[in-house]
Design a protein around this motif. Structure first.
Motif, short mmCIF file in Angstrom:
data_model
loop_
_atom_site.label_atom_id
_atom_site.label_comp_id
_atom_site.label_asym_id
_atom_site.label_seq_id
_atom_site.Cartn_x
_atom_site.Cartn_y
_atom_site.Cartn_z
N ALA A 72 36.06 36.95 42.80
CA ALA A 72 36.27 36.30 43.64
C ALA A 72 37.61 36.17 43.60
O ALA A 72 38.26 35.71 41.97
N GLY A 73 38.26 36.38 44.33
CA GLY A 73 39.96 36.55 44.25
C GLY A 73 40.60 36.79 44.48
O GLY A 73 39.79 38.69 43.82
N ASN A 74 41.64 37.48 45.89
CA ASN A 74 42.43 38.55 46.01
C ASN A 74 43.73 38.58 46.08
O ASN A 74 44.53 39.17 46.75
N ILE A 75 43.87 37.31 45.40
CA ILE A 75 45.90 36.90 45.77
C ILE A 75 46.41 37.34 44.15
O ILE A 75 45.47 36.42 43.04
N PHE A 76 47.10 37.96 44.02
CA PHE A 76 47.19 38.50 42.18
C PHE A 76 48.90 37.92 42.00
O PHE A 76 49.35 38.95 41.35
N THR A 114 43.91 33.55 39.31
CA THR A 114 43.40 33.20 38.56
C THR A 114 41.60 34.83 39.44
O THR A 114 41.56 34.31 40.93
N VAL A 115 41.21 34.91 38.71
CA VAL A 115 40.15 35.98 39.90
C VAL A 115 38.60 35.58 38.42
O VAL A 115 38.97 35.32 37.50
N LYS A 116 37.54 35.61 39.42
CA LYS A 116 36.52 35.53 39.18
C LYS A 116 35.49 36.19 38.85
O LYS A 116 35.51 36.90 40.14
N TYR A 117 34.68 36.46 37.68
CA TYR A 117 33.97 38.30 38.41
C TYR A 117 31.90 37.01 38.02
O TYR A 117 32.16 36.27 36.99
N SER A 118 31.57 37.46 38.39
CA SER A 118 29.93 37.81 38.33
C SER A 118 29.65 38.89 38.67
O SER A 118 29.69 39.46 38.86
N CYS A 119 27.99 39.09 37.35
CA CYS A 119 27.12 40.73 37.64
C CYS A 119 26.37 39.69 38.88
O CYS A 119 26.26 39.44 38.59
#
Length: 377
Positions: free
Chosen positions: A136-140, A145-150
């Motif tokens: 989640a997150g496409n602005i850098f 921030t970017v967040k990850y899940s599996c």
């Protein structure tokens, strides 16, 4: 009790308290259970089920088709050991990472995460999406921030959240999504952990007065405490301890149903000069004079917790904040005595994290505690 495609060993034959351990060939893993424990009522935990017989399954790797702005070949529903994939970016995007990867016997992909990126004016480069993950997150930009899940039945290892820093780098390390049968090879442990100790935790100063590695970070004036425990119960067939080129404070012990202390970390706080060569000699000459049938993993963590508590009392709370703790356990992960170590591990985390409860505060303290399980294979 049999396993299709593999074999099993017993620590105490079919006596009560015996641990049954399943073994599979390289590229396979035991399913649905890795071990079973013979209880005092003569039943097994986990109990075998006729409708779900024990067998060796082919190792599966996480889905690599999560890559954005590119194609993965060949497209498959599942990817198994020795399957090879290639990656190609869409027009206008540039490839970073590995253009070819192979599913390895330890359920990891070879190489590094392939990323298709392009010049976008962002402060940080596209951090990509590891195999089996969602992001989640496409602005850098800075502070974004970017967040990850599996996905599905995978679990996340590493940082769930990363922040774009002012220097154009992402905080923390890239996360990974693993299956329960995923493991680190001994070479990976040796290279990544050993080089992190040798190359990152030196006396040289960094620009921000903090030395950072892939997994370990310590301030210039901080203290490193390493706790090593080696399982010597009957379920273990061989043992090995690596030495490092730095001089941290060491606690070294062997364990089974008992805890055999070899090097006491408190000696380093009693103004005793403990040389590395002396530590190696003590470990090499230490003898166990009895048979070791049980395994009490919780006992190990309780002993380490007691040592941490004593160190905290000795140096004071403020200085203890700069102590980095690394716990390394050489074990197959199975235990048949003492109960679950999870509550004790939670108490260790609470002590090192300084009772922080907020997500941001806890993350700032996570850098001060690392726990490694080096599984005997």
């Amino acid at each position: 009790m049999e396993i299709e495609g593999g074999h099993y060993t017993l620590t105490k034959q079919l006596q009560k308290g015996s641990l049954l351990i399943y073994h599979c060939p390289d590229g396979y893993y035991p399913y649905p259970a890795k071990t079973r424990l013979c209880q005092h009522d003569s039943s097994w935990v986990r109990a075998p089920k006729t409708f779900n017989p024990q067998r060796c399954r082919v190792v599966e790797c996480p889905d690599p088709t999560v890559m954005e702005y590119g194609e993965v070949s060949p497209p498959q529903e599942k990817y198994f050991v020795n399957n090879e994939t290639t990656y190609e970016c869409y027009s206008g995007y540039t490839m970073r990472g590995s253009a070819r990867r192979v599913c390895l016997p330890n359920a990891k992909w070879s190489g590094s995460t392939p990323i298709c990126g392009r010049e976008s004016g962002h402060n940080c480069a596209d951090p990509g999406i590891p195999a089996g993950a969602s992001r989640a997150g496409n602005i850098f930009g800075i502070d974004d921030t970017v967040k990850y899940s599996c996905n599905s039945n995978l679990f996340l290892v590493g940082s769930r959240e990363r922040v774009c820093l002012e220097n154009g780098q992402w905080s923390n390390k890239e996360p990974a999504c693993y299956y329960k049968h995923t493991y680190d090879t001994s070479l990976e442990v040796s290279q990544e952990f050993g080089s992190s100790i040798r190359d990152r935790l030196t006396t040289s100063e960094s620009l921000n007065d903090t030395q950072s590695g892939k997994m370990i970070r310590i301030s210039k004036n901080g203290t490193l405490n390493i706790y090593i425990a080696v399982d010597i119960s009957e379920s273990i067939e061989e043992e090995d301890i690596s030495s490092f080129t730095v001089n941290p404070n060491y606690e070294i012990a062997f364990f089974s149903s008992e805890f055999y202390e070899v090097v006491n970390i408190l000696d380093f706080f009693n103004e005793q000069q403990v040389e590395r060569s002396t530590i190696i000699n003590i470990v090499a000459n230490f003898k166990i004079g009895q048979k070791n049938t049980g395994t009490d993993l919780d006992l190990v963590f309780k002993n380490f917790l007691d040592k941490m508590a004593f160190i905290k009392q000795r140096v004071g709370t403020e200085k203890f904040k700069e102590h980095h703790h690394v716990i390394i356990l050489f074990t197959d992960g199975a235990y048949n005595m003492g109960g679950s170590p999870v509550p004790t591990v939670a108490r260790i985390k609470n002590m090192v994290y300084m009772n922080q409860t907020g997500e941001q505060e806890t993350q700032s303290r996570e850098a001060y505690l690392d726990i490694y399980f080096c599984d005997w294979k």
